[in-house]
Design a protein around this motif. Structure first.
Motif, PDB file in Angstrom:
ATOM      1  N   ARG A  45      14.983 -60.542  51.760  1.00 45.04           N
ATOM      2  CA  ARG A  45      15.984 -60.857  50.727  1.00 45.04           C
ATOM      3  C   ARG A  45      16.649 -59.379  50.552  1.00 45.04           C
ATOM      4  N   ALA A  46      16.265 -58.415  50.469  1.00 51.80           N
ATOM      5  CA  ALA A  46      16.784 -57.179  50.112  1.00 51.80           C
ATOM      6  C   ALA A  46      17.595 -56.470  51.215  1.00 51.80           C
ATOM      7  N   SER A  47      17.477 -57.084  52.404  1.00 51.16           N
ATOM      8  CA  SER A  47      18.332 -56.635  53.640  1.00 51.16           C
ATOM      9  C   SER A  47      19.792 -57.166  53.258  1.00 51.16           C
ATOM     10  N   GLY A  48      20.033 -58.181  52.888  1.00 51.16           N
ATOM     11  CA  GLY A  48      21.157 -58.589  52.570  1.00 51.16           C
ATOM     12  C   GLY A  48      21.934 -59.466  53.728  1.00 51.16           C
ATOM     13  N   ARG A  49      20.981 -59.549  54.631  1.00 52.81           N
ATOM     14  CA  ARG A  49      21.490 -60.101  55.965  1.00 52.81           C
ATOM     15  C   ARG A  49      20.867 -61.527  56.168  1.00 52.81           C
ATOM     16  N   ILE A  50      19.609 -61.924  55.473  1.00 49.78           N
ATOM     17  CA  ILE A  50      19.166 -62.923  55.702  1.00 49.78           C
ATOM     18  C   ILE A  50      19.432 -64.143  54.459  1.00 49.78           C
ATOM     19  N   ASP A  51      20.045 -65.296  54.870  1.00 42.14           N
ATOM     20  CA  ASP A  51      20.559 -66.198  53.740  1.00 42.14           C
ATOM     21  C   ASP A  51      19.444 -67.345  53.630  1.00 42.14           C
ATOM     22  N   ARG A  52      18.629 -67.460  54.630  1.00 43.50           N
ATOM     23  CA  ARG A  52      17.602 -68.729  54.522  1.00 43.50           C
ATOM     24  C   ARG A  52      16.325 -67.969  55.128  1.00 43.50           C
ATOM     25  N   ILE A  53      15.231 -68.185  54.233  1.00 44.34           N
ATOM     26  CA  ILE A  53      13.780 -67.804  54.623  1.00 44.34           C
ATOM     27  C   ILE A  53      12.849 -68.934  54.703  1.00 44.34           C
ATOM     28  N   VAL A  54      12.166 -69.286  55.783  1.00 38.65           N
ATOM     29  CA  VAL A  54      11.352 -70.380  56.187  1.00 38.65           C
ATOM     30  C   VAL A  54      10.180 -69.465  56.333  1.00 38.65           C
ATOM     31  N   VAL A  55       8.878 -70.237  55.738  1.00 41.05           N
ATOM     32  CA  VAL A  55       7.498 -69.711  55.932  1.00 41.05           C
ATOM     33  C   VAL A  55       6.860 -70.804  56.889  1.00 41.05           C
ATOM     34  N   SER A  56       6.390 -70.368  57.828  1.00 41.05           N
ATOM     35  CA  SER A  56       5.460 -71.083  58.765  1.00 41.05           C
ATOM     36  C   SER A  56       4.207 -70.942  58.553  1.00 41.05           C
ATOM     37  N   ILE A  57       3.374 -71.905  57.915  1.00 40.27           N
ATOM     38  CA  ILE A  57       1.827 -71.835  57.538  1.00 40.27           C
ATOM     39  C   ILE A  57       1.431 -73.264  57.692  1.00 40.27           C
TER      40      ILE A  57
END
Length: 210
Positions: A45-57
């Motif tokens: 999130r803090a990188s400012g380069r990612i607009d969608r995060i998906v966790v595979s679990i």
């Protein structure tokens, strides 16, 4: 802006570190009071380069953060990435949930310096790693142009990356059949690596999907 996939599933047979820490998944081990998974998500999130995060679990109910999406992981890492690529599309930035020291600046630098290849993997020179973490024991990949450590950062540029993931799945399925794995990877490239003659550019060209 890019979608990020965070691999957080449990390896077959479980994880001794998770058992020692008294949690079900390595990704949930607290470091400085913060679970490794949360540290990774916060860095992305803090990188400012990612607009969608998906966790595979494998147990989606364990991920309760409202700012991420969840996919059920496959039986192997390659299966999880393959499924995510199919469902999420590309470009796709991939990292692991146990990358507790991940820094936002690393993500930005990696994405800003991507080569024009379908699949890219982040590597750090041994001298830089040891300067930052003196006295630690690390495993390095030794090429003719230097020794490098993996950074657990990968980038799948477009839909054609599915061919590279397919090859990964094939090699992963042959992990208990070394001779067949050797044939699949290409004995010439492996011999060059063992003799210290394989360079990073050549390793890239020899590993492109056919």
């Amino acid at each position: 802006m890019t979608t990020a996939l965070v691999l957080a599933g449990v390896r077959p047979g479980g994880d001794p570190l998770a058992e020692f820490a008294g949690v079900s998944h390595k990704a949930l081990i607290p470091i400085g009071g913060v679970a490794m998974l949360d540290r990774v998500v916060d860095a992305l999130r803090a990188s400012g380069r990612i607009d969608r995060i998906v966790v595979s679990i494998d147990r989606p109910e364990l991920v309760t953060r409202p700012d991420v999406e969840v996919l059920r992981s496959g039986q192997t890492l390659s299966a999880s990435v393959s499924d995510a690529l199919e469902k999420l599309g590309a470009p796709l930035f991939v990292t692991t949930a146990d990358h507790a020291l991940l820094e936002p600046e690393w993500v930005g630098y990696f994405l800003d310096h991507l080569p024009q290849t379908t699949v890219a993997a982040g590597l750090a020179r041994s001298e830089n790693v040891m300067a930052a973490t003196p006295g630690t024991k690390r495993t390095f990949l030794r090429f003719a142009d230097g020794a490098f450590s993996g950074c657990n950062m990968f980038f799948l540029r477009d839909a054609t990356a599915v061919e590279a993931v397919r090859r990964w799945r094939e090699v992963e399925a042959l992990r208990k059949k070394p001779l067949k794995m050797l044939v699949r990877l290409g004995p010439g490239a492996i011999l060059s690596y063992l003799l210290g003659r394989l360079t990073r550019p050549r390793s890239t060209s020899t590993s492109r999907p056919t």
